[in-house]
Design a protein around this motif. Structure first.
Motif, PDB file in Angstrom:
ATOM      1  N   UNK A 410      36.191  19.577  -1.078  1.00  0.00           N
ATOM      2  CA  UNK A 410      35.073  19.161  -1.928  1.00  0.00           C
ATOM      3  C   UNK A 410      35.519  19.008  -3.373  1.00  0.00           C
ATOM      4  N   UNK A 411      36.328  19.944  -3.843  1.00  0.00           N
ATOM      5  CA  UNK A 411      36.815  19.843  -5.220  1.00  0.00           C
ATOM      6  C   UNK A 411      37.710  18.625  -5.403  1.00  0.00           C
ATOM      7  N   UNK A 412      38.523  18.324  -4.375  1.00  0.00           N
ATOM      8  CA  UNK A 412      39.393  17.156  -4.445  1.00  0.00           C
ATOM      9  C   UNK A 412      38.578  15.875  -4.476  1.00  0.00           C
ATOM     10  N   UNK A 413      37.502  15.831  -3.677  1.00  0.00           N
ATOM     11  CA  UNK A 413      36.644  14.650  -3.659  1.00  0.00           C
ATOM     12  C   UNK A 413      35.952  14.452  -5.002  1.00  0.00           C
ATOM     13  N   UNK A 417      36.202  11.314  -7.472  1.00  0.00           N
ATOM     14  CA  UNK A 417      35.019  10.618  -7.983  1.00  0.00           C
ATOM     15  C   UNK A 417      35.118  10.444  -9.497  1.00  0.00           C
ATOM     16  N   UNK A 418      35.508  11.500 -10.188  1.00  0.00           N
ATOM     17  CA  UNK A 418      35.639  11.408 -11.644  1.00  0.00           C
ATOM     18  C   UNK A 418      36.734  10.424 -12.038  1.00  0.00           C
ATOM     19  N   UNK A 419      37.819  10.449 -11.266  1.00  0.00           N
ATOM     20  CA  UNK A 419      38.914   9.531 -11.533  1.00  0.00           C
ATOM     21  C   UNK A 419      38.493   8.100 -11.278  1.00  0.00           C
ATOM     22  N   UNK A 425      35.549   2.379 -11.493  1.00  0.00           N
ATOM     23  CA  UNK A 425      34.799   2.386 -10.253  1.00  0.00           C
ATOM     24  C   UNK A 425      35.628   2.140  -9.018  1.00  0.00           C
ATOM     25  N   UNK A 426      36.919   1.828  -9.159  1.00  0.00           N
ATOM     26  CA  UNK A 426      37.753   1.633  -7.987  1.00  0.00           C
ATOM     27  C   UNK A 426      38.132   2.979  -7.410  1.00  0.00           C
ATOM     28  N   UNK A 427      37.821   3.169  -6.139  1.00  0.00           N
ATOM     29  CA  UNK A 427      38.079   4.464  -5.506  1.00  0.00           C
ATOM     30  C   UNK A 427      38.618   4.217  -4.119  1.00  0.00           C
ATOM     31  N   UNK A 428      39.793   4.735  -3.844  1.00  0.00           N
ATOM     32  CA  UNK A 428      40.372   4.573  -2.515  1.00  0.00           C
ATOM     33  C   UNK A 428      39.578   5.370  -1.507  1.00  0.00           C
ATOM     34  N   UNK A 429      39.437   4.910  -0.279  1.00  0.00           N
ATOM     35  CA  UNK A 429      38.678   5.634   0.728  1.00  0.00           C
ATOM     36  C   UNK A 429      39.324   6.965   1.047  1.00  0.00           C
ATOM     37  N   UNK A 430      38.478   7.978   1.225  1.00  0.00           N
ATOM     38  CA  UNK A 430      38.989   9.307   1.576  1.00  0.00           C
ATOM     39  C   UNK A 430      39.515   9.298   2.993  1.00  0.00           C
ATOM     40  N   UNK A 431      40.477  10.155   3.257  1.00  0.00           N
ATOM     41  CA  UNK A 431      41.037  10.253   4.616  1.00  0.00           C
ATOM     42  C   UNK A 431      40.081  10.988   5.524  1.00  0.00           C
TER      43      UNK A 431
END
Length: 431
Positions: A410-413, A417-419, A425-431
């Motif tokens: 959760x902290x990594x996600x 999100x902040x990054x 707004x570009x965000x790579x899909x989570x694994x």
């Protein structure tokens, strides 16, 4: 509802994990307290002198003569073959101060044939931990955490673990619910078909919860162990949790609740208020007189089992006599030996504890410790409880690992999100 139960299980697990890990490991060990003690303090146990054994009440007087600060409060009447007799002692009141003497021991081992002292120790002492007291240290840690007396009570650790047991008991049901698969909705099918499909789907989706997929990732194996161990042993976990609550919060919660549901016969200890530790009730009846009286009372009841031990509760003024053959106090199954109670001032009978007799509530109360310790089933029960101690410890560790991994995810996600926001707004899909 499922989200609420997940949150409840998470917090219940985090609150109780360290306590249950300790209780599980110590419980696995103290299932064999007598056997381990015999190995570690063999020099206190072995006796080679010729018999016959002297009366235990006479040996108790020897202890008190050798150290007049001490008073014997528990004794066995007959030794096991080739073994010593041990006695519990408590400090007397120092006339000069009005307070209890300070003793560095509370248990004495004597050769029953000669009266020679073979050793002494402080059962359950906190420090230093030695081979003589390590098992008793673990025993007291298991149910009291060794929290010392303050605010006039020495039961704070017992109460704390009782509260932990209440949380654990409730969490047993919460965790079971969370293993059930989420409901599926189905429309456009006839009711009979819906029922059949839902039933088939339920069992098919619940089956993996009972299994451990050894080919998965380390985290997946950890998760499967936590869930499957909890399911396969659920009933035993609930029984251990409930009996831990009933034993640790007996007078505070369990007994009052029991009395609202069903009457049970209170022990003499429940009908008297204890005196302060520095104001003991001095007995006017000796151990020898009580043992003789109990032997006669046992014969009049038609009992063939001999008197096995006698104790005196200084703060209640009550003698308690138990009936068992040498060695059966720590290895026999059932709900414990028969007991008779006597007043320490005049020797009058105060009641009896008769195994498997009385109302359903009486038997239920009798069974709490034997069930919790497994001794109700004798050797088999102790093996089961010892194994369950390891299961409880494993569930505690795997539960914390699951929480930690999910929290880290959760902290990594959130960090991603902040990054992503800062990158436009570009965000790579989570694994």
């Amino acid at each position: 509802m499922r989200a609420l139960f997940t949150s409840l299980h998470r917090w219940a697990g985090l609150i109780t994990a360290a306590f249950l890990f300790m209780a599980g490991l110590t419980g696995a060990v103290i299932s064999w307290d007598h056997e381990l003690d015999d190995l570690l303090i063999r020099r206190f146990i072995e006796v080679n002198s010729p018999g016959p054994a002297r009366p235990s009440a006479e040996l108790a007087k020897l202890i008190e003569q050798r150290d007049q600060r001490a008073r014997v409060t528990y004794l066995f009447t007959t030794p096991e073959a080739g073994e010593s007799l041990w006695f519990f002692v408590e400090p007397r009141i120092d006339p000069a101060t009005g307070k209890r003497h300070v003793l560095d021991y509370n248990q004495v081992y004597l050769d029953p044939n000669t009266g020679e002292e073979l050793g002494r120790r402080y059962w359950g002492s906190v420090w230093p931990i030695t081979r003589e007291n390590v098992v008793s240290f673990l025993y007291r840690l298991h149910y009291s955490l060794h929290i010392p007396e303050f605010w006039g009570s020495d039961r704070w650790g017992i109460r704390l673990l009782g509260i932990i047991a209440v949380i654990w008991t409730i969490d047993c049901f919460v965790s079971f619910y969370l293993t059930l698969p989420a409901r599926r909705k189905s429309n456009a099918l006839r009711p009979a078909v819906v029922s059949r499909e839902l039933s088939k789907g339920f069992w098919a989706r619940w089956k993996p919860a009972w299994m451990i997929k050894t080919s998965g990732s380390a985290y997946r194996i950890n998760f499967d162990i936590h869930r499957a161990f909890g399911l396969w042993t659920w009933l035993l976990l609930f029984v251990i949790a409930f009996t831990a609550f009933s034993l640790n919060l007996f007078s505070e919660v369990f007994s009052p609740v029991m009395k609202t549901v069903s009457n049970y016969t209170p022990s003499p200890y429940e009908t008297r208020s204890p005196t302060a530790p520095d104001r003991p009730i001095e007995p006017k009846i000796t151990f020898a007189e009580i043992i003789a009286k109990a032997e006669a009372d046992g014969r009049s009841r038609g009992w063939s089992t001999p008197v096995g031990s006698a104790s005196y509760a200084l703060q209640y003024g009550i003698y308690e006599v138990q009936y068992f053959k040498p060695g059966d106090d720590h290895g026999a199954g059932g709900v414990g030996p028969a007991r008779l109670y006597y007043d320490g001032l005049d020797g009058r009978p105060l009641g009896a504890h008769l195994p498997w007799e009385g109302t359903a509530a009486d038997i239920f109360v009798q069974a709490q410790f034997p069930v919790h310790s497994g001794r109700i089933l004798g050797l088999l029960g102790r093996i089961i409880i010892s194994a369950m101690g390891l299961v409880v410890a494993a569930l505690s560790v795997t539960g914390v690992v699951i929480w930690y991994r999910k929290r880290r995810a959760r902290l990594s996600l959130k960090a991603k999100d902040r990054s992503g926001v800062s990158d436009g707004g570009s965000l790579a899909p989570a694994e």
